[in-house]
Design an enzyme around this catalytic site. Structure first.
Site, mmCIF file in Angstrom:
data_model
loop_
_atom_site.group_PDB
_atom_site.id
_atom_site.type_symbol
_atom_site.label_atom_id
_atom_site.label_comp_id
_atom_site.label_asym_id
_atom_site.label_seq_id
_atom_site.Cartn_x
_atom_site.Cartn_y
_atom_site.Cartn_z
ATOM 1 N N THR A 133 -24.404 3.755 -8.778
ATOM 2 C CA THR A 133 -23.208 3.501 -8.144
ATOM 3 C C THR A 133 -22.958 4.614 -7.007
ATOM 4 O O THR A 133 -23.638 5.880 -6.970
ATOM 5 C CB THR A 133 -21.831 3.713 -9.115
ATOM 6 O OG1 THR A 133 -21.843 4.954 -9.599
ATOM 7 C CG2 THR A 133 -21.731 2.881 -10.273
ATOM 8 N N LYS A 186 2.436 6.063 -5.663
ATOM 9 C CA LYS A 186 3.824 5.944 -6.385
ATOM 10 C C LYS A 186 4.744 6.892 -5.771
ATOM 11 O O LYS A 186 4.826 8.099 -5.691
ATOM 12 C CB LYS A 186 3.286 6.556 -7.874
ATOM 13 C CG LYS A 186 4.674 5.942 -8.651
ATOM 14 C CD LYS A 186 4.259 5.999 -10.209
ATOM 15 C CE LYS A 186 5.233 5.329 -11.075
ATOM 16 N NZ LYS A 186 4.817 5.600 -12.479
ATOM 17 N N TRP A 218 5.401 1.497 -6.938
ATOM 18 C CA TRP A 218 3.979 1.364 -6.483
ATOM 19 C C TRP A 218 3.954 0.938 -5.138
ATOM 20 O O TRP A 218 4.570 -0.018 -4.790
ATOM 21 C CB TRP A 218 3.212 0.708 -7.424
ATOM 22 C CG TRP A 218 2.944 1.097 -8.920
ATOM 23 C CD1 TRP A 218 3.287 0.604 -10.068
ATOM 24 C CD2 TRP A 218 2.150 2.332 -8.923
ATOM 25 N NE1 TRP A 218 3.088 1.408 -10.992
ATOM 26 C CE2 TRP A 218 2.120 2.638 -10.628
ATOM 27 C CE3 TRP A 218 1.462 3.449 -8.416
ATOM 28 C CZ2 TRP A 218 1.677 3.380 -11.204
ATOM 29 C CZ3 TRP A 218 0.886 4.334 -9.032
ATOM 30 C CH2 TRP A 218 0.902 4.508 -10.299
#
Length: 537
Positions: free
Chosen positions: A180, A433, A438
């Site tokens: 990754t 948030k 959200w």
């Protein structure tokens, strides 16, 4: 039923037998090279033979640091063809991460491009297991302090073009490895098997997926070190597609020229590539009528960009989703047959989502109270499992954080509509948030990039004493001389969002920091924004 192992060499063998005249068009630093699959097969067998002569054993790792070209393609098949593991290394990572990756994988030999060789030479003394370096070049070898350095073409010369690939491999044996592109901590290794790679290649060839076939001319712009160019070189070889490989350090004009000259039908890359190509198409004259699909993944594609490709250039745009852990294909956004008559705006809204789950995989979207309703509103984390989904990281104690009860926890927050279409709302760590509610940075970014003078936009959170967090938009303009103001940018998206969603500020930048694979690097961007506000107070 007969038992037959699904093995990577069989894909090349099919191309050799049934498509020996089809071509691989490869750009290197010295120009364009053209090889038939018959020739690629012979060269790959010579390479496999030399790897065995060198002493590479089953299960051992062979590292590559290279761009998209024919030699890299040969490694894709030669290494698994002797039961070893091809480990594609991201050349854009920091030297520290490259050292870590090579040592963690325990690579025995490295195959590197000429322009990458100085990077390898600089860190070579810190590589614990590497015994030799093979430089993939059309030129003479550079002078080097490394003792065991070979030229690829000279190295494979003594190999046998009639070499037989190893047949007694179990399909569950490792065949490939990618790491990754870590934004925090060290990169994590993912191992692919013969079986997972073959099944993933089959998924790319399904009609409702990328539909790769013999009639295609496929140009993977996504690097071969980025999740194996999304598996496209494997699938294209298996199906007998013409492959167009753009090589090192390509530019938008080079890509546009290759699309026109080589009559490319399918191309694939990340949104930043397509934004740059779109700008090139707008400024200069190219023919793109051969294209039947532009595949876009890596991060969310702006709806305005999709609209431009489809309406201005009549090029179908395929939005896809995946990650290193998913090989990577997991979803593709295609309209269902009964959605084709929807109004254009509604069709665009569907195409801008990440799409439907690919056959063969399973998914759950888990919210705080269990699985979310398919109402395009409730948000939850996307969980995946299936035969080309990893079940662990390679020798990494972070496995238990991601792979839980047989499911890959992607870290991506999404909604699902009543048709089962996934929309990635954000990474769990990038959701904002504000006042207990959200806000999706991705939705804001896509809306901002629909503005005619916005080239790129990324939205991050800043601490707020009253609301906990508030969004701030970072914007790169196409033309800085047009005097586009903060108010104009905010007014442009105001009709789309609730008032409390709107960014508190717009910061104009020359460039937004990106990861090694072209995604916005929000951790670095947050640091830049915080520094900006410190200096302006």
């Amino acid at each position: 039923m007969m038992k037959g192992d699904l093995l990577i060499p069989s894909m090349l063998e099919r191309a050799e037998r049934f498509f020996p005249k089809k071509e691989v068009v490869s750009r290197t630093s010295s120009g364009i090279h053209r090889f038939t699959y018959k020739e690629i097969g012979k060269r790959t067998r010579k390479l496999a033979d030399r790897l065995q002569q060198f002493g590479i054993q089953r299960g051992q790792k062979v590292g590559t640091l290279a761009w998209n070209h024919h030699r890299h393609l040969e490694l894709y098949f030669a290494v698994p063809g002797i039961g070893a593991v091809v480990h594609t290394i991201n050349i854009r990572l920091s030297p520290e991460h490259i050292i870590y990756i090579i040592n963690h994988a325990e690579d025995e030999i490295l195959f590197v491009d000429e322009d990458v060789f100085p990077l390898v030479e600089a860190v070579y003394d810190k590589l614990k297991t590497v015994k030799a370096v093979v430089v993939m070049t059309d030129n003479e070898l550079p002078e080097s302090k490394i003792e065991s350095v070979f030229s690829y073409e000279e190295w494979i010369r003594d190999g046998s073009e009639s070499f037989e690939f190893v047949k007694d491999i179990d399909e569950t044996e490792p065949a490939g490895m990618c790491f990754t592109s870590a934004t925090t901590g060290n990169p994590k290794g993912v191992v692919y098997t013969h079986r997972s790679t073959v099944l993933h290649s089959m998924s790319l060839s399904l009609a409702d997926s990328a539909a790769l076939s013999e009639s295609d001319s496929v140009m993977a712009v996504v690097p071969m070190f980025h999740v194996n160019a999304w598996g496209i070189p494997y699938a294209s070889t298996w199906m007998g597609s013409t492959q167009v490989m753009p090589g090192p350090r390509f530019t938008p004009d080079l890509l546009a020229g290759m699309i026109e000259k080589e009559q490319v039908t399918v191309t694939a890359g990340v949104p930043t590539i397509w934004l740059a190509l779109l700008k090139e198409l707008e400024e200069n004259d190219y023919r793109t009528d051969s294209l039947r699909a532009v595949i876009c993944g890596g991060s969310a594609a702006p709806a305005g960009m999709i609209q431009a490709f489809e309406e201005k250039y009549n090029v179908p745009f395929l939005h896809a989703y995946g990650m290193t852990e998913t090989s990577p294909l997991a979803t593709v956004s295609r309209l269902k047959s009964y959605q084709l008559d929807l109004p254009q705006e509604e069709k665009l809204a569907v195409r801008a989502k990440q799409g439907l789950l690919i056959p063969g995989l399973e998914m759950k979207v888990a919210g705080s109270g269990g699985e979310v309703a398919w109402n395009d509103e409730e948000m939850g984390e996307l969980l995946l499992r299936g035969p080309w989904i990893a079940d662990s990281y390679y020798k990494d104690d972070r496995t238990d954080e991601t792979f839980i009860d047989g499911w890959l926890h992607t870290g991506d927050v999404c909604t699902v509509d009543e048709e089962g279409v996934i929309k990635i709302v954000d990474r769990t760590k990038d959701l904002i948030k504000s006042g207990g509610e959200w806000i999706s940075s991705v939705d804001l970014e896509n809306a901002l990039m629909a503005h005619e003078n916005v080239f790129e936009a990324s939205v991050v959170s800043v601490p707020d004493p009253e609301w906990q967090e508030r969004p701030v938009a970072c914007v790169v303009l196409k033309d800085a001389d047009k005097n586009t103001s903060k108010e104009e940018v905010l007014d442009f998206i105001r009709p789309t969002f609730a008032k409390w969603w709107l960014p508190d500020d717009v910061i104009f930048m020359e460039e937004i920091p990106k990861t090694s694979v072209g995604k916005f690097l929000k951790r670095a961007l947050r640091d830049q924004v915080q520094e900006y506000y410190k200096q302006t107070k």
